[in-house]
Design a protein around this motif. Structure first.
Motif, PDB file in Angstrom:
ATOM      1  N   LEU A   1       0.832  -1.212   0.000  1.00 22.71           N
ATOM      2  CA  LEU A   1       0.000   0.000   0.000  1.00 22.71           C
ATOM      3  C   LEU A   1       0.863   1.258   0.000  1.00 22.71           C
ATOM      4  O   LEU A   1       0.562   2.237  -0.686  1.00 22.71           O
ATOM      5  CB  LEU A   1      -0.932  -0.006   1.214  1.00 22.71           C
ATOM      6  N   VAL A   2       1.949   1.226   0.778  1.00 22.25           N
ATOM      7  CA  VAL A   2       2.862   2.372   0.824  1.00 22.25           C
ATOM      8  C   VAL A   2       3.478   2.609  -0.553  1.00 22.25           C
ATOM      9  O   VAL A   2       3.498   3.741  -1.058  1.00 22.25           O
ATOM     10  CB  VAL A   2       3.969   2.144   1.873  1.00 22.25           C
ATOM     11  N   LEU A   3       3.952   1.546  -1.180  1.00 21.93           N
ATOM     12  CA  LEU A   3       4.602   1.673  -2.495  1.00 21.93           C
ATOM     13  C   LEU A   3       3.610   2.147  -3.556  1.00 21.93           C
ATOM     14  O   LEU A   3       3.943   2.991  -4.403  1.00 21.93           O
ATOM     15  CB  LEU A   3       5.216   0.332  -2.893  1.00 21.93           C
ATOM     16  N   GLU A   4       2.414   1.614  -3.524  1.00 20.78           N
ATOM     17  CA  GLU A   4       1.405   2.019  -4.505  1.00 20.78           C
ATOM     18  C   GLU A   4       1.001   3.473  -4.316  1.00 20.78           C
ATOM     19  O   GLU A   4       0.777   4.196  -5.296  1.00 20.78           O
ATOM     20  CB  GLU A   4       0.201   1.088  -4.406  1.00 20.78           C
ATOM     21  N   SER A   5       0.942   3.925  -3.066  1.00 23.44           N
ATOM     22  CA  SER A   5       0.630   5.333  -2.797  1.00 23.44           C
ATOM     23  C   SER A   5       1.757   6.244  -3.276  1.00 23.44           C
ATOM     24  O   SER A   5       1.512   7.337  -3.804  1.00 23.44           O
ATOM     25  CB  SER A   5       0.390   5.549  -1.294  1.00 23.44           C
ATOM     26  N   LEU A   6       2.997   5.797  -3.105  1.00 27.40           N
ATOM     27  CA  LEU A   6       4.143   6.566  -3.594  1.00 27.40           C
ATOM     28  C   LEU A   6       4.101   6.705  -5.107  1.00 27.40           C
ATOM     29  O   LEU A   6       4.327   7.800  -5.650  1.00 27.40           O
ATOM     30  CB  LEU A   6       5.445   5.879  -3.176  1.00 27.40           C
ATOM     31  N   LEU A   7       3.802   5.607  -5.788  1.00 28.75           N
ATOM     32  CA  LEU A   7       3.740   5.644  -7.251  1.00 28.75           C
ATOM     33  C   LEU A   7       2.609   6.551  -7.724  1.00 28.75           C
ATOM     34  O   LEU A   7       2.789   7.341  -8.661  1.00 28.75           O
ATOM     35  CB  LEU A   7       3.553   4.236  -7.807  1.00 28.75           C
TER      36      LEU A   7
ATOM     37  N   ASN B   1       6.582  13.348 -11.686  1.00 24.72           N
ATOM     38  CA  ASN B   1       7.983  13.340 -11.253  1.00 24.72           C
ATOM     39  C   ASN B   1       8.203  12.039 -10.489  1.00 24.72           C
ATOM     40  O   ASN B   1       7.643  11.856  -9.405  1.00 24.72           O
ATOM     41  CB  ASN B   1       8.284  14.547 -10.367  1.00 24.72           C
ATOM     42  N   PHE B   2       9.010  11.153 -11.028  1.00 26.51           N
ATOM     43  CA  PHE B   2       9.126   9.809 -10.470  1.00 26.51           C
ATOM     44  C   PHE B   2      10.325   9.644  -9.546  1.00 26.51           C
ATOM     45  O   PHE B   2      10.678   8.527  -9.176  1.00 26.51           O
ATOM     46  CB  PHE B   2       9.149   8.785 -11.611  1.00 26.51           C
ATOM     47  N   ILE B   3      10.937  10.769  -9.164  1.00 19.59           N
ATOM     48  CA  ILE B   3      11.980  10.759  -8.140  1.00 19.59           C
ATOM     49  C   ILE B   3      11.353  11.228  -6.827  1.00 19.59           C
ATOM     50  O   ILE B   3      10.624  12.222  -6.803  1.00 19.59           O
ATOM     51  CB  ILE B   3      13.150  11.677  -8.538  1.00 19.59           C
ATOM     52  N   PHE B   4      11.627  10.524  -5.751  1.00 21.57           N
ATOM     53  CA  PHE B   4      11.051  10.887  -4.449  1.00 21.57           C
ATOM     54  C   PHE B   4      12.063  10.624  -3.344  1.00 21.57           C
ATOM     55  O   PHE B   4      13.037   9.878  -3.524  1.00 21.57           O
ATOM     56  CB  PHE B   4       9.750  10.126  -4.188  1.00 21.57           C
TER      57      PHE B   4
ATOM     58  N   SER C   1      12.140  -9.769  -6.996  1.00 21.34           N
ATOM     59  CA  SER C   1      11.034  -9.149  -7.727  1.00 21.34           C
ATOM     60  C   SER C   1       9.674  -9.566  -7.192  1.00 21.34           C
ATOM     61  O   SER C   1       8.692  -8.831  -7.358  1.00 21.34           O
ATOM     62  CB  SER C   1      11.133  -9.469  -9.220  1.00 21.34           C
ATOM     63  N   ASP C   2       9.597 -10.732  -6.534  1.00 18.11           N
ATOM     64  CA  ASP C   2       8.303 -11.148  -5.988  1.00 18.11           C
ATOM     65  C   ASP C   2       7.893 -10.322  -4.771  1.00 18.11           C
ATOM     66  O   ASP C   2       6.766 -10.431  -4.294  1.00 18.11           O
ATOM     67  CB  ASP C   2       8.286 -12.644  -5.666  1.00 18.11           C
ATOM     68  N   LYS C   3       8.814  -9.481  -4.264  1.00 22.56           N
ATOM     69  CA  LYS C   3       8.476  -8.572  -3.164  1.00 22.56           C
ATOM     70  C   LYS C   3       7.812  -7.293  -3.673  1.00 22.56           C
ATOM     71  O   LYS C   3       7.267  -6.517  -2.889  1.00 22.56           O
ATOM     72  CB  LYS C   3       9.742  -8.217  -2.383  1.00 22.56           C
ATOM     73  N   LEU C   4       7.868  -7.074  -4.985  1.00 25.31           N
ATOM     74  CA  LEU C   4       7.191  -5.919  -5.569  1.00 25.31           C
ATOM     75  C   LEU C   4       5.684  -6.126  -5.520  1.00 25.31           C
ATOM     76  O   LEU C   4       5.199  -7.257  -5.651  1.00 25.31           O
ATOM     77  CB  LEU C   4       7.622  -5.736  -7.032  1.00 25.31           C
ATOM     78  N   PRO C   5       4.907  -5.065  -5.332  1.00 22.54           N
ATOM     79  CA  PRO C   5       3.443  -5.202  -5.393  1.00 22.54           C
ATOM     80  C   PRO C   5       3.021  -5.798  -6.736  1.00 22.54           C
ATOM     81  O   PRO C   5       3.683  -5.576  -7.761  1.00 22.54           O
ATOM     82  CB  PRO C   5       2.944  -3.762  -5.249  1.00 22.54           C
ATOM     83  N   LEU C   6       1.944  -6.548  -6.742  1.00 25.19           N
ATOM     84  CA  LEU C   6       1.453  -7.163  -7.969  1.00 25.19           C
ATOM     85  C   LEU C   6       1.223  -6.113  -9.053  1.00 25.19           C
ATOM     86  O   LEU C   6       1.548  -6.339 -10.230  1.00 25.19           O
ATOM     87  CB  LEU C   6       0.160  -7.922  -7.692  1.00 25.19           C
ATOM     88  N   SER C   7       0.696  -4.958  -8.661  1.00 33.15           N
ATOM     89  CA  SER C   7       0.435  -3.897  -9.647  1.00 33.15           C
ATOM     90  C   SER C   7       1.736  -3.406 -10.299  1.00 33.15           C
ATOM     91  O   SER C   7       1.767  -3.046 -11.468  1.00 33.15           O
ATOM     92  CB  SER C   7      -0.291  -2.722  -8.980  1.00 33.15           C
TER      93      SER C   7
ATOM     94  N   PHE D   1      11.221   5.658  -9.528  1.00 36.58           N
ATOM     95  CA  PHE D   1      10.469   4.586 -10.184  1.00 36.58           C
ATOM     96  C   PHE D   1      10.925   4.495 -11.637  1.00 36.58           C
ATOM     97  O   PHE D   1      11.017   5.517 -12.331  1.00 36.58           O
ATOM     98  CB  PHE D   1       8.970   4.869 -10.135  1.00 36.58           C
ATOM     99  N   ILE D   2      11.220   3.272 -12.087  1.00 35.74           N
ATOM    100  CA  ILE D   2      11.635   3.077 -13.477  1.00 35.74           C
ATOM    101  C   ILE D   2      10.888   1.884 -14.072  1.00 35.74           C
ATOM    102  O   ILE D   2      10.369   1.027 -13.349  1.00 35.74           O
ATOM    103  CB  ILE D   2      13.161   2.828 -13.605  1.00 35.74           C
ATOM    104  N   LYS D   3      10.849   1.825 -15.374  1.00 38.14           N
ATOM    105  CA  LYS D   3      10.315   0.669 -16.095  1.00 38.14           C
ATOM    106  C   LYS D   3      11.462  -0.308 -16.362  1.00 38.14           C
ATOM    107  O   LYS D   3      12.548   0.104 -16.766  1.00 38.14           O
ATOM    108  CB  LYS D   3       9.706   1.108 -17.429  1.00 38.14           C
ATOM    109  N   GLY D   4      11.212  -1.595 -16.113  1.00 31.09           N
ATOM    110  CA  GLY D   4      12.234  -2.583 -16.455  1.00 31.09           C
ATOM    111  C   GLY D   4      12.683  -3.434 -15.282  1.00 31.09           C
ATOM    112  O   GLY D   4      13.831  -3.318 -14.847  1.00 31.09           O
TER     113      GLY D   4
END
Length: 258
Positions: free
Chosen positions: A9-15, A23-26, A52-58, A76-79
């Motif tokens: 939830l924290v990570l998804e809120s940050l994104l 701005n994807f730098i925080f 990578s399995d620790k990343l949120p599903l989204s 946040f980056i793609k890849g």
């Protein structure tokens, strides 16, 4: 009822916040704010994503992960495939006589995994290609073991086209062995992770690379324990100042025979 993953939830809120600001730098200050909103007790753990399995599903669905920039900043980056390295197939398997000691199985911590592997001389065999008999070596010729520690330093390196100047970067090193100019850096985990965040071995690698010491080679070893099996993978970096230049060297599984 499924348990709510507050870290996700924290990570998804940050994104979502970064998307709204375009701005994807925080900074960690924002992490603390979001952690407080979701009653997540350890904000410093929110951006620690070892596999990578620790990343949120989204995040996995959008192919998004976190690049650490140092100084408490992240991006946040793609890849996901660029930052997480899959474990290669095991090349060989060895039955290893297990000389059990009193504290070998007292706990299953990552530190204990490395202690057992070190005391059983598995680490030396994997790194140096032989089971070194210490009693036949003078003390000045024996491999030297350096226990887990944390340190802070400045690291300058590249990730793709991104130049990173990580000021006051905290580095965690699980274990280090040095023998005749070869430096072995070890990272350990329990279970069966399918991949790992390259940062885990790259930051310690670059820390020693920048040391100015007269070393011959730096090898990073990732050790995974699953039941009575120890699996080890060795890596280096073909371009020391590029995080994405990881190079696989070898792998081996040690089956502990009681």
């Amino acid at each position: 009822m499924a348990k709510i993953n507050k870290k996700s939830l924290v990570l998804e809120s940050l994104l979502q916040y970064c998307k709204e600001k375009n701005n994807f730098i925080f900074h960690n200050d924002l992490v603390k704010e979001m952690a407080k909103q979701h009653n997540f007790g350890n904000p410093f753990d929110a951006t620690k994503l070892d596999s990578s399995d620790k990343l949120p599903l989204s995040f996995r669905e959008q192919n998004i992960c976190l690049l650490h920039l140092g100084g408490g900043n992240h991006q946040f980056i793609k890849g996901i495939e660029l930052l997480y390295h899959p474990f290669e197939a095991i090349q060989t398997s060895i039955n290893w006589k297990y000389k059990k000691s009193l504290l070998n199985e007292y706990n299953d911590s990552e530190s204990n995994i490395l202690s057992v592997a070190n005391n059983q001389r598995i680490l030396h065999h994997f790194l140096f290609g032989e089971d070194l008999e210490f009693e036949n070596l003078g003390i000045e010729n024996r491999p030297k073991t350096y226990f887990p520690h944390r340190t802070k330093t400045t690291l300058k390196y590249q990730f793709g086209d991104i130049l990173i100047n990580a000021q006051n970067q905290q580095i965690e090193i699980d274990l280090t062995i040095e023998y005749k100019g070869l430096i072995g850096i070890f990272e350990a985990k329990n279970g069966e992770p399918k991949d790992f965040n390259i940062y885990q071995i790259y930051h310690p690698y670059l820390y020693y690379y920048n040391s100015g010491l007269d070393f011959k080679q730096i090898i990073c070893v990732y050790l995974v324990r699953n039941d009575n099996n120890l699996k080890l993978w060795a890596y280096t970096f073909s371009n020391p100042t590029h995080l994405d230049s990881i190079q696989f060297l070898k792998s081996c599984e040690y089956i502990l025979i009681r």
